[in-house]
Structure formats: C-alpha cells, structure tokens
Write a protein that holds these residues in place. Structure first.
Motif, PDB file in Angstrom:
ATOM      1  N   LEU A 164      28.265  75.247  -2.068  1.00 32.70           N
ATOM      2  CA  LEU A 164      27.144  76.149  -1.854  1.00 32.70           C
ATOM      3  C   LEU A 164      26.410  76.397  -3.164  1.00 32.70           C
ATOM      4  N   ASP A 165      25.099  76.524  -3.063  1.00 33.95           N
ATOM      5  CA  ASP A 165      24.303  76.876  -4.233  1.00 33.95           C
ATOM      6  C   ASP A 165      24.517  78.345  -4.574  1.00 33.95           C
ATOM      7  N   PRO A 166      24.348  78.726  -5.837  1.00 33.01           N
ATOM      8  CA  PRO A 166      24.455  80.140  -6.203  1.00 33.01           C
ATOM      9  C   PRO A 166      23.446  80.984  -5.428  1.00 33.01           C
ATOM     10  N   LEU A 167      23.781  82.257  -5.211  1.00 38.57           N
ATOM     11  CA  LEU A 167      22.896  83.139  -4.450  1.00 38.57           C
ATOM     12  C   LEU A 167      21.544  83.301  -5.132  1.00 38.57           C
ATOM     13  N   GLU A 168      21.541  83.390  -6.445  1.00 35.97           N
ATOM     14  CA  GLU A 168      20.292  83.524  -7.190  1.00 35.97           C
ATOM     15  C   GLU A 168      20.138  82.302  -8.096  1.00 35.97           C
ATOM     16  N   GLN A 169      19.922  81.169  -7.462  1.00 34.96           N
ATOM     17  CA  GLN A 169      19.822  79.932  -8.216  1.00 34.96           C
ATOM     18  C   GLN A 169      18.498  79.880  -8.961  1.00 34.96           C
ATOM     19  N   PHE A 222      30.974  66.662 -13.530  1.00 39.29           N
ATOM     20  CA  PHE A 222      30.785  67.795 -12.623  1.00 39.29           C
ATOM     21  C   PHE A 222      31.770  67.639 -11.470  1.00 39.29           C
ATOM     22  N   ALA A 223      32.697  68.575 -11.345  1.00 37.52           N
ATOM     23  CA  ALA A 223      33.744  68.507 -10.319  1.00 37.52           C
ATOM     24  C   ALA A 223      33.529  69.643  -9.323  1.00 37.52           C
ATOM     25  N   ASP A 224      32.836  69.343  -8.232  1.00 40.21           N
ATOM     26  CA  ASP A 224      32.521  70.376  -7.243  1.00 40.21           C
ATOM     27  C   ASP A 224      33.739  70.834  -6.453  1.00 40.21           C
ATOM     28  N   TYR A 225      34.783  70.003  -6.402  1.00 45.53           N
ATOM     29  CA  TYR A 225      35.922  70.334  -5.556  1.00 45.53           C
ATOM     30  C   TYR A 225      37.194  70.569  -6.373  1.00 45.53           C
ATOM     31  N   ALA A 226      37.039  70.860  -7.666  1.00 41.58           N
ATOM     32  CA  ALA A 226      38.213  71.081  -8.521  1.00 41.58           C
ATOM     33  C   ALA A 226      38.998  72.312  -8.077  1.00 41.58           C
TER      34      ALA A 226
END
Length: 344
Positions: free
Chosen positions: A86-91, A323-327
């Motif tokens: 998910l993208d940050p709430l305040e990207q 960049f490890a999105d699932y680390a």
C-alpha cells in the motif's frame, strides 16, 4: 521509566536502616512476560513456500526477473498470494514522479524528432521539459527545485545525442516499445517474458541499440554482465527473437535486428547532469550476453517448474534487492538477526 516519588525514596531509606525491605509485587514482571514466549525461545526461520505448479506465475516482466533472482519470495507474495504494498496515506511527490516527468519528455521528443534532429535542439528540448514541469501542477517550491535540473538534463541530452549521431543516424527510433516473447519446451508449459524498452535505435545495417533512462542509480557493468541486473540483456534477447512488434525488420530485410549496444543514460540534473554508461563485455559480444541471459532465465524457469523448489527470501547475502516490499512479511529482520548471532 520514572523518578520515584519522594515518600517512596524516604520509605526505602527508612526500611533499609532497619534492615528490612518490601517484597517485589509480581506485577513488576508482567510486562516482561508479555514479550517472552513459554519455554525456550525459538528463532524465526526464513520462509520457504512451495506453492503448487498451477499457482506459480507463467508471465513476468524483465524488471521482475531481477527481483526473482534477488528475492524469489517477493515474486511468491506478489503473484501467488496476490499481495500489493500500500502507498503511504500522505504520499508526497518523490523521485519516481521526477523520473516519470523525464521519461515522458524524452518520449515526446524522440517520437517527434527521432530521425530529424533539429538545429536548435537544446533550446527546444529545454522548452519541452519546462512545459512538462508546468503541466505537472507541482507545489512552487518543488517546481523551483526541479526547474534548473531539468534544464541541465535537456542541454546534456541535446549534446550527447548530437555526439552519438556523428557515428551514424538511426533509420528508426522507437520509444516506450512494448514487447513479449514466449519461452516454450518447458516442464511447466510456456512462459511469457514481457518488457518495455525506453528507446530502441535501429540502423540501416540491421544493428540496434537499446537505451534505458535512469534518474536514480545505475547498475554496475559487473552486475549486468554477471546476471544480477538482466533487464537490458533480456530486452536484447527479446528484440533478437522478434519480441518487439513495433521494431520489425524493414521490408526486404533478410536477417533480424541484432543488438550491438546496451546503453544507460543516467540523468540527474546535478553538477554532472548526465552520463552515458554503455554495457561492455570483456570476452564476447552484446549478442552473446543476450543469449546467456536468455538461457539463464530458461534454467530458472525450469528449476521453479519443480514443485520442490521453494521461493526463498533474500537467498544471496550481499545481493539483496534495493527495495524489499515484502521484507516485513518474510520476517527478514528476525531470521537474519538470528543468523548473524549464530543462534540458527
């Protein structure tokens, strides 16, 4: 943690003077027990999922192949579990938006002026970059920060492209070329490799160059040749096998397009606004590098067509993904720490 009240300090001093003390209440240990499992602690182990062959992906992009090499678990999480970060709430606007702006401007420019290079290229390219910036609707402070950088990038591109054309003008330039190549004769059935090349230059002699624009870091030549960053070699393999339908041989050509150059343009707009970094092969050619990348991919697909092959997380220490999105999902911090401490 807090400073004890005065009356508690005085009470402790009074009892100490009498050789007495108050017993600790068991509540003082309750907080520590919350984080302590029953029995001996068990170190986390790296995940090793083995999904059935029917759930394993049969199509990946050239950029995902690098992820597959460095972190197979990420491919499992994304394509088998269907999980998306998910993208940050305040990207906020970040480097990816900057890269999109640069890519978009260069795409527009080379679509219009690919083989017809104008005399006043630098000024016109700068105007195009700044028009793209104005249309982006960024906050004034960020636009002011990016404006001189984009101006320097445009000037560098105009100079670099003019120099490139001294050695020959491409007969065709295709930008944002989308392609797909199918790999057959595999245990698990056909496997599709997809990709999108930033730019492909084709020359009259049938040779071709593949260019990739980077506004961030560029992979080292060593890693590209060794296979850790296989994007451009795989794009070359796709082009050699006719995987890019927008770049077919000219009518009457008897041989397919042969890639002789893989080139990165590092476009930062900083003190050194741009840099061209070509892939060099010490013992061999670019075409041979493409064949090696293709065969390496075939071996990987074949290995994962074995149901006993797990999707490991970060299996190559020192060559983890940037960049490890699932680390966090793979609990990398837990089992990697246990491994470093020697507890596993």
């Amino acid at each position: 943690p807090a400073v004890p009240a005065r009356w508690l300090v005085r009470l402790d001093a009074f009892l100490a003077g009498r050789g007495q003390s108050l017993p600790d209440h068991p509540a003082q240990s309750w907080l520590k027990q919350l984080d302590r499992p029953d029995g001996a602690p068990v170190a986390a182990t790296p995940p090793a999922p083995r999904p059935p062959l029917s759930r394993r992906p049969r199509r990946l992009s050239v950029t995902e192949i690098e992820t597959w090499i460095r972190d197979p678990y990420a491919i499992y999480a994304r394509h088998v579990l269907k999980l998306r970060p998910l993208d940050p709430l305040e990207q906020s606007v970040d480097a990816s938006d900057y890269g999109s702006l640069v890519h978009g401007a260069l795409d527009d420019w080379f679509r219009e002026h690919g083989t017809n290079w104008p005399a006043n290229a630098a000024a016109r390219l700068q105007s195009l970059f700044l028009a793209r910036l104005d249309n982006a609707g960024l906050r004034p402070a960020l636009a002011a920060w990016w404006r001189p950088r984009l101006t320097r990038i445009a000037a560098w591109v105009a100079e670099a492209e003019t120099a490139r054309r001294q050695n020959g003008v491409p007969s065709r330039i295709v930008t944002e070329a989308r392609g797909r190549t199918r790999m057959t004769d595999l245990p698990g059935g056909p496997f599709d490799l997809t990709g999108r090349a930033d730019r492909i230059d084709v020359f009259e002699d049938g040779s071709a160059s593949i260019l990739d624009y980077k506004t961030g870091s560029v992979p080292s030549n060593t890693n590209v040749v060794a296979g850790w960053n296989p994007q451009l070699p795989l794009e070359a393999a796709m082009l050699a096998t006719g995987g890019f339908p927008d770049v077919p041989p000219e009518p009457g050509d008897k041989k397919p397009v042969s890639v002789t150059e893989l080139l990165y343009w590092r476009l930062t707009g900083g003190a050194s606004p741009g840099e061209d970094m070509g892939v060099t092969v010490k013992d061999g050619t670019i075409a041979e590098l493409a064949v090696l990348a293709w065969e390496s991919l075939r071996e990987r697909v074949t290995a994962y067509d074995n149901p006993d092959q797990p999707y490991l997380s970060h299996p190559h220490p020192g060559n983890e993904p940037r960049f490890a999105d699932y680390a966090q999902l793979a609990r990398v911090a837990e089992w990697s720490t246990a491994r470093e401490d020697g507890s596993e």
